[in-house]
Scaffold this active site. Structure first.
Site, PDB file in Angstrom:
ATOM      1  N   TYR A   1       1.007  -1.320   0.012  1.00 56.39           N
ATOM      2  CA  TYR A   1      -0.019   0.045   0.149  1.00 56.39           C
ATOM      3  C   TYR A   1       0.925   1.237   0.060  1.00 56.39           C
ATOM      4  O   TYR A   1       0.558   2.200  -0.454  1.00 56.39           O
ATOM      5  CB  TYR A   1      -1.076  -0.127   1.171  1.00 56.39           C
ATOM      6  CG  TYR A   1      -2.165  -0.905   0.634  1.00 56.39           C
ATOM      7  CD1 TYR A   1      -3.343  -0.360   0.060  1.00 56.39           C
ATOM      8  CD2 TYR A   1      -2.086  -2.225   1.115  1.00 56.39           C
ATOM      9  CE1 TYR A   1      -4.288  -1.274  -0.060  1.00 56.39           C
ATOM     10  CE2 TYR A   1      -3.419  -3.000   1.018  1.00 56.39           C
ATOM     11  CZ  TYR A   1      -4.408  -2.468   0.219  1.00 56.39           C
ATOM     12  OH  TYR A   1      -5.564  -3.215  -0.046  1.00 56.39           O
TER      13      TYR A   1
ATOM     14  N   GLU B   1      -8.934  -7.001   4.425  1.00 51.58           N
ATOM     15  CA  GLU B   1      -8.417  -8.188   3.660  1.00 51.58           C
ATOM     16  C   GLU B   1      -7.777  -9.226   4.544  1.00 51.58           C
ATOM     17  O   GLU B   1      -7.834 -10.345   4.451  1.00 51.58           O
ATOM     18  CB  GLU B   1      -7.312  -7.621   2.755  1.00 51.58           C
ATOM     19  CG  GLU B   1      -7.782  -7.002   1.189  1.00 51.58           C
ATOM     20  CD  GLU B   1      -6.879  -5.985   0.733  1.00 51.58           C
ATOM     21  OE1 GLU B   1      -7.319  -5.097  -0.157  1.00 51.58           O
ATOM     22  OE2 GLU B   1      -5.759  -5.736   1.093  1.00 51.58           O
TER      23      GLU B   1
END
Length: 393
Positions: free
Chosen positions: A95, A138
């Site tokens: 990310y 997730e």
């Protein structure tokens, strides 16, 4: 948490994203994939070249900006993103790379006069908010897969127990876990992630599971795509006895509990998840219509199996439509799937559940036909093989 001023700045960029979002995201991908090779396996280069992936992400960024005050409305979009990320094993360490490249793209494409320090700070905070949301969601999926019976986290080694041609273009691979341990159950309509090393380069792809969960093996059925790097590798270079790395099943396009008539409408390789759905629905009492479209009999996979199922289960009816039939082909209709043909093949009662998959133009056409024929939109379900896009109703 975003401040009110930052939310206002995000919303102020919506018109710019509406007109220039795709160019911005294309620049973002060029930067990220060029400078961070560790994330390249997560992306299908064919989708980059076609523009489908940049277009899909640009739409996602735009939707996020538009709904920055009402993130709960993005629930369906977030669910699809989470499942896709999990299937490819996107991890928290990926990310920051995305965030860095996104902010660079905003500054470099929009320019310093528009992308001021305040705008970049607002978008940085907005991105971190989204990243935190996705990472948490997730992780819950990763943990659930690992803790379930037969589940695992990360990669698991599978052996190709059987390789079987289903048509001139589609081949099935029956995959058994090398460790001999139980196998995680999945919902019909889900897909698995496959990790391959092709000529020294890691690639990852998703493939629908084309047979219902049985606890022993997974089956994927792969169409050979012209110029497709992975599909041709699987067809030509993967043999029975070879071993492959798989990620756990994922996906939110699944058969839902219902007692309404079930209609499965597919074209080409879109048949694959519908096969698992059909198998799962057979013990139920509800009527089932299976409609499949193909160019001709040579590329029509699983025809014999569908006919056998229909013969053995009186609640199942099937209809085949060939757009370019060959001599000797037998189909219920020829040409494209028209509204009139679909009307004849649907149950008279339009309060039904429809699932349709295939090429994007086919799905757009089916969606229009179903709407015209009175099937409630909330009972029409579809999935994209690749980046999501809008279907014009």
């Amino acid at each position: 948490m975003l401040s009110n001023a930052q939310r206002a700045l995000i919303k102020a960029t919506v018109p710019l994203l509406e007109t220039g979002g795709e160019a911005l995201i294309t620049h973002f991908y060029r930067t990220m994939l060029g400078e961070y090779p560790e994330v390249r396996p997560l992306f299908n280069q064919a989708h980059q070249a076609s523009g489908d992936q940049p277009r899909a992400l640009a739409n996602g960024v735009l939707m996020y900006a538009r709904h920055i005050d009402q993130l709960q409305e993005l629930g369906p979009l977030v669910a699809k993103v989470v499942n896709k990320h999990v299937s490819l094993q996107v991890l928290p360490e990926h990310y920051p790379i995305v965030g860095t490249c996104l902010l660079r793209a905003i500054r470099e494409v929009l320019g310093e006069q528009i992308a001021t320090d305040e705008v970049l700070e607002a978008w940085g905070a907005a991105y971190q908010q989204l990243a935190d949301l996705l990472i948490e969601a997730e992780e819950s999926v990763y943990a659930a897969s690992a803790q379930a019976d037969g589940g695992w986290r990360g990669v698991r080694r599978f052996r190709v127990a059987r390789k079987q041609a289903e048509s001139e273009e589609i081949t099935s691979f029956y995959l058994e876990p090398v460790d001999g341990q139980p196998l995680l159950a999945f919902q019909p309509g889900q897909y698995i992630g496959l990790r391959l090393d092709i000529d020294g380069e890691e690639v990852r792809r998703n493939y629908s599971l084309s047979a219902a969960s049985n606890g022993r093996e997974y089956r994927i059925s792969v169409k050979r795509e012209a110029g497709g790097r992975v599909s041709n590798y699987l067809h030509d270079r993967v043999a029975e006895g070879d071993e492959l790395d798989l990620f756990p099943p994922a996906g939110d396009f699944v058969l839902r509990d219902s007692d309404k008539p079930l209609v499965l409408i597919t074209a080409g390789v879109g048949i694959t998840p519908a096969l698992a759905m059909l198998q799962e629905a057979l013990p139920q009492a509800r009527p089932i219509r299976f409609i499949h479209c193909a160019r001709h009999g040579g590329v029509h996979a699983f025809r014999d199996w569908i006919e056998d199922v229909s013969a053995q289960h009186e609640q199942v009816e099937h209809f085949f439509c060939y757009s370019e039939p060959r001599a000797g082909d037998s189909a219920d209709a020829e040409g494209l799937l028209s509204r009139e043909k679909l009307a004849d093949w649907l149950p008279q009662e339009r309060d039904l559940d429809a699932y349709f998959l295939g090429p994007r133009p086919f799905m757009a056409q089916v969606k229009r036909h179903l709407a015209d024929l009175g099937v409630p939109s909330q009972q029409c379900h579809y999935e994209f093989f690749g980046p999501a896009a809008a279907l014009d109703a």
